[in-house]
Design a protein around this motif. Structure first.
Motif, short mmCIF file in Angstrom:
data_model
loop_
_atom_site.label_atom_id
_atom_site.label_comp_id
_atom_site.label_asym_id
_atom_site.label_seq_id
_atom_site.Cartn_x
_atom_site.Cartn_y
_atom_site.Cartn_z
N ASP A 88 -15.87 25.07 3.97
CA ASP A 88 -17.00 25.99 3.71
C ASP A 88 -18.30 25.23 3.45
OD1 ASP A 88 -16.63 24.90 1.25
OD2 ASP A 88 -16.15 26.77 0.21
N GLY A 89 -18.31 23.91 3.66
CA GLY A 89 -19.55 23.16 3.51
C GLY A 89 -19.70 22.50 2.15
N ARG A 90 -18.89 22.93 1.16
CA ARG A 90 -18.94 22.25 -0.14
C ARG A 90 -18.16 20.95 -0.04
NH1 ARG A 90 -16.42 26.01 -4.30
NH2 ARG A 90 -14.91 26.20 -2.62
N TYR A 91 -18.22 20.16 -1.10
CA TYR A 91 -17.41 18.95 -1.09
C TYR A 91 -16.91 18.67 -2.50
CZ TYR A 91 -21.47 16.51 -3.03
OH TYR A 91 -22.50 16.12 -3.83
N VAL A 92 -15.85 17.93 -2.57
CA VAL A 92 -15.34 17.49 -3.88
C VAL A 92 -15.44 15.97 -3.94
CG1 VAL A 92 -13.81 19.44 -4.34
CG2 VAL A 92 -12.99 17.51 -2.97
N VAL A 93 -15.87 15.47 -5.10
CA VAL A 93 -15.92 14.02 -5.29
C VAL A 93 -14.52 13.55 -5.64
CG1 VAL A 93 -16.81 12.19 -6.76
CG2 VAL A 93 -18.33 14.01 -5.96
N VAL A 94 -14.03 12.59 -4.87
CA VAL A 94 -12.68 12.08 -5.08
C VAL A 94 -12.76 10.93 -6.08
CG1 VAL A 94 -10.69 11.05 -3.95
CG2 VAL A 94 -12.10 12.73 -2.73
N PRO A 95 -11.95 10.99 -7.16
CA PRO A 95 -12.01 9.89 -8.13
C PRO A 95 -11.54 8.59 -7.49
CG PRO A 95 -10.20 11.39 -8.64
CD PRO A 95 -10.97 12.01 -7.52
N ALA A 96 -12.13 7.50 -7.95
CA ALA A 96 -11.75 6.18 -7.43
C ALA A 96 -10.28 5.94 -7.71
CB ALA A 96 -12.61 5.10 -8.09
N GLU A 97 -9.60 5.30 -6.75
CA GLU A 97 -8.15 5.06 -6.91
C GLU A 97 -7.89 4.03 -8.00
OE1 GLU A 97 -5.96 4.23 -3.26
OE2 GLU A 97 -7.35 5.58 -2.24
N GLU A 98 -6.81 4.31 -8.77
CA GLU A 98 -6.40 3.33 -9.78
C GLU A 98 -5.78 2.15 -9.06
OE1 GLU A 98 -6.48 3.52 -13.28
OE2 GLU A 98 -7.89 5.15 -12.84
N PRO A 99 -6.14 0.94 -9.43
CA PRO A 99 -5.47 -0.21 -8.81
C PRO A 99 -3.98 -0.21 -9.17
CG PRO A 99 -6.98 -0.90 -10.56
CD PRO A 99 -7.16 0.57 -10.40
N ALA A 100 -3.16 -0.58 -8.17
CA ALA A 100 -1.71 -0.60 -8.39
C ALA A 100 -1.36 -1.70 -9.40
CB ALA A 100 -0.99 -0.87 -7.08
N PRO A 101 -0.26 -1.53 -10.17
CA PRO A 101 0.14 -2.59 -11.10
C PRO A 101 0.38 -3.89 -10.33
CG PRO A 101 1.62 -0.68 -11.22
CD PRO A 101 0.62 -0.39 -10.18
N ALA A 102 -0.05 -4.99 -10.93
CA ALA A 102 -0.02 -6.27 -10.24
C ALA A 102 1.37 -6.63 -9.74
CB ALA A 102 -0.54 -7.37 -11.16
N ALA A 103 2.42 -6.23 -10.49
CA ALA A 103 3.78 -6.64 -10.15
C ALA A 103 4.21 -6.13 -8.78
CB ALA A 103 4.75 -6.14 -11.21
N SER A 104 3.81 -4.88 -8.46
CA SER A 104 4.27 -4.31 -7.21
C SER A 104 3.42 -4.76 -6.02
CB SER A 104 4.28 -2.79 -7.28
OG SER A 104 2.94 -2.33 -7.29
N ASP A 105 2.25 -5.36 -6.31
CA ASP A 105 1.39 -5.79 -5.23
C ASP A 105 2.01 -7.00 -4.53
OD1 ASP A 105 -0.84 -5.02 -3.87
OD2 ASP A 105 -2.13 -6.48 -4.83
N HIS A 106 1.77 -7.08 -3.26
CA HIS A 106 2.22 -8.23 -2.47
C HIS A 106 3.74 -8.33 -2.41
CE1 HIS A 106 -1.82 -10.56 -2.70
NE2 HIS A 106 -1.95 -9.30 -2.34
N THR A 107 4.44 -7.22 -2.62
CA THR A 107 5.89 -7.24 -2.49
C THR A 107 6.31 -6.38 -1.31
OG1 THR A 107 6.12 -7.48 -4.86
CG2 THR A 107 8.06 -6.75 -3.67
N ILE A 108 7.16 -6.97 -0.46
CA ILE A 108 7.68 -6.24 0.68
C ILE A 108 9.12 -5.89 0.35
CG2 ILE A 108 8.14 -6.34 3.15
CD1 ILE A 108 6.08 -8.87 2.97
N THR A 109 9.38 -4.61 0.07
CA THR A 109 10.72 -4.20 -0.33
C THR A 109 11.47 -3.66 0.87
OG1 THR A 109 9.73 -3.55 -2.42
CG2 THR A 109 11.98 -2.82 -2.02
N ILE A 110 12.62 -4.26 1.19
CA ILE A 110 13.39 -3.78 2.34
C ILE A 110 14.17 -2.55 1.93
CG2 ILE A 110 15.31 -4.34 3.89
CD1 ILE A 110 14.23 -7.16 4.04
N LEU A 111 14.00 -1.45 2.72
CA LEU A 111 14.63 -0.19 2.39
C LEU A 111 15.90 0.05 3.20
CD1 LEU A 111 11.40 2.03 2.42
CD2 LEU A 111 12.51 1.00 0.43
#
Lengths: 268, 257
Positions: free
Chosen positions: B68-91
């Protein structure tokens, strides 16, 4: 529209003073397509194809009065222009036509107000800036920078195409004259010095010795030797004044041509 | 080759340290926009055309437009916890042919990190022998991505970032439906043609000719290369006019009148 030479430089609040640029006078037609004409009606776009870029920076439709200038080492260089060495730019100073029609019957102040709206920044085109009133001070400042002079224009003056009128007056710092290069000397660091005289046959007293243009080369057999130029070369020289003995002061070569050979085309 | 980052492949109870490298060179030749008048590179400014000024980072937010032409401001994303970053988990493991090529994005090389080579080789060799590839989940710069790990040639592991299944525009799958009467003869002809034109795939046979031409053009223009500082005549003209005006404005005669 051409200017008369002022008898004396003057100050007047009803006059507009801007720098006199040492280049080719041009009429820029920005209509269906860009065309640029010299004073003699030649197509300057054929000479300086780089100026086609102007069409992106000048609103259409319009006809502007301008000077095409070559820029070399921080200043305008007629020599570079005559030898077709860029970069080039257009200094625009009058507006003759827009979508509203012809403006020749409007005073200069109105035409200048129109001009300011037609040119977008960023391109190789500049609107000539100036001052209303202190013409002699602008002339003194121009002299310090070794510029060609100052144009004085009455702010209520109309535009008279093709005519030389008193509402435009030039304060000329530089005299321009065709002379003759009679001899060439090799310079120690490379390149050549020309010996200039006034008579077309290469005779007469020496008026100046100037560095020859970089695009001039003597015949291969004469490399490194002092020699007379036979036939002599026609050289257009700009200078500030003459000494009592007739020597040129602050002289520079504007253009040259080999009159017999016609290898170099005449200026447009 | 510069490593993008160091990470860990999580495979059951085993953690294999790896370094991640981009596998493909950019096809594009690096080109910059320059302002031809002065030769300088342009840059982009964050400009608000309503307020007519540049805006600062603190004033900026991302918004989602509504129908309808309005918009919502999207909150900035929370950074992921450091532990899970850079991990490739095989499913899970799958046959390579089960995964449609449409889901593949960027390809990366994985290099075994210190002390990781044995586990790396074991994983690569076993997948190769079983004819399987691994589906994994990766967190990269706080974003979760699906990945496929697969053996490449004898010893190497390659990782592909994957599109999420929702990204596929399903509508196209309907194309080609509807009746089409194809005779046996036509089918045979098509089969013969395909058989005749079949050959082993040799990637070297299909070089990027356009890129090659552009590189040759650039090499040919190198003698006329210019430095950005070379030509700024318009700026100098404006400077010159400003200086002359300033010298008039500042002169004592003018001041006295």
């Amino acid at each position: 529209m051409l200017a008369v030479s002022a008898e004396q430089p003057f100050d007047d609040p009803n006059w507009w003073y801007e720098l006199k640029w040492d280049g080719y006078r041009a009429l820029i037609h920005q209509t269906q397509r860009l065309r640029i004409f010299s004073r003699r009606g030649q197509n300057l776009l054929a000479w300086f194809p780089e100026l086609a870029a102007l069409s992106r920076y000048i609103s259409a439709p319009s006809v502007l009065d301008a000077e095409i200038v070559a820029w070399h080492e921080g200043g305008p260089s007629f020599e570079a222009l005559a030898a077709r060495r860029g970069p080039y730019l257009a200094v625009v100073f009058d507006c003759l036509y827009t979508g509203d029609g012809w403006h020749l019957r409007e005073p200069l102040r109105a035409r200048r107000a129109r001009l300011a709206k037609l040119v977008a920044p960023g391109g190789p085109v500049v609107v000539a800036d100036g001052v209303a009133g202190p013409g002699r001070q602008l002339l003194a400042a121009a002299a310090e920078r070794h510029l060609e002079g100052v144009m004085a224009k009455h702010l209520d003056g109309l535009y008279w195409p093709g005519r030389r009128v008193r509402t435009w007056q030039k304060f000329v710092l530089q005299q321009v004259q065709w002379m003759t290069a009679a001899a060439a000397d090799p310079r120690p660091g490379g390149g050549w010095m020309w010996t200039l005289v006034e008579n077309p046959d290469g005779s007469g007293p020496v008026v100046a010795r100037l560095t020859a243009p970089v695009d001039w080369r003597p015949q291969a057999a004469l490399i490194g030797m002092r020699h007379r130029l036979t036939p002599p070369l026609a050289v257009e020289v700009g200078y500030r004044r003459r000494t009592a003995a007739g020597r040129l002061r602050h002289a520079s070569i504007r253009q040259w041509r080999d009159v017999h050979d016609n290898a170099r085309p005449a200026a447009p | 080759m510069r490593s993008l980052y160091k990470g860990i492949i999580g495979f059951g109870l085993v953690a294999i340290p790896v370094q991640v490298y981009k596998a493909m060179d950019e096809e594009r030749v690096e080109l910059h926009w320059v302002h031809t008048v002065c030769g300088h590179r342009i840059h982009y400014r964050k400009f608000c055309s309503q307020c007519h000024r540049d805006v600062t980072a603190e004033e900026l937010a991302k918004s989602a437009p509504l129908p309808d032409g309005r918009y919502v401001v999207v909150p900035a994303e929370e950074p992921a916890p450091a532990a899970s970053d850079h991990t490739i988990t095989i499913l899970s493991f799958h046959s390579l042919t089960e995964i449609d090529p449409v889901f593949y994005r960027q390809a990366y090389w994985l290099e075994p990190g210190a002390g990781g080579r044995k586990a790396y080789r074991l994983l690569t060799g076993t997948m190769r022998a079983a004819g399987k590839v691994a589906l994994g989940e990766m967190t990269l710069r706080s974003r979760r991505r699906m990945t496929v790990l697969r053996p490449y040639e004898e010893t190497a592991l390659m990782l592909h970032q994957m599109y999420f299944p929702e990204s596929l525009r399903r509508d196209g799958a309907q194309f080609g439906q509807g009746p089409a009467a194809i005779s046996d003869r036509e089918r045979e002809m098509a089969e013969t043609l395909i058989a005749q034109m079949s050959e082993p795939f040799v990637p070297q046979n299909y070089p990027n000719a356009a890129r090659q031409r552009l590189l040759e053009t650039i090499a040919g223009l190198t003698p006329s290369a210019v430095r950005a500082d070379a030509g700024k005549p318009v700026a100098e003209v404006i400077d010159l006019m400003e200086q002359l005006k300033a010298s008039i404005a500042g002169s004592p005669r003018r001041g006295a009148s």
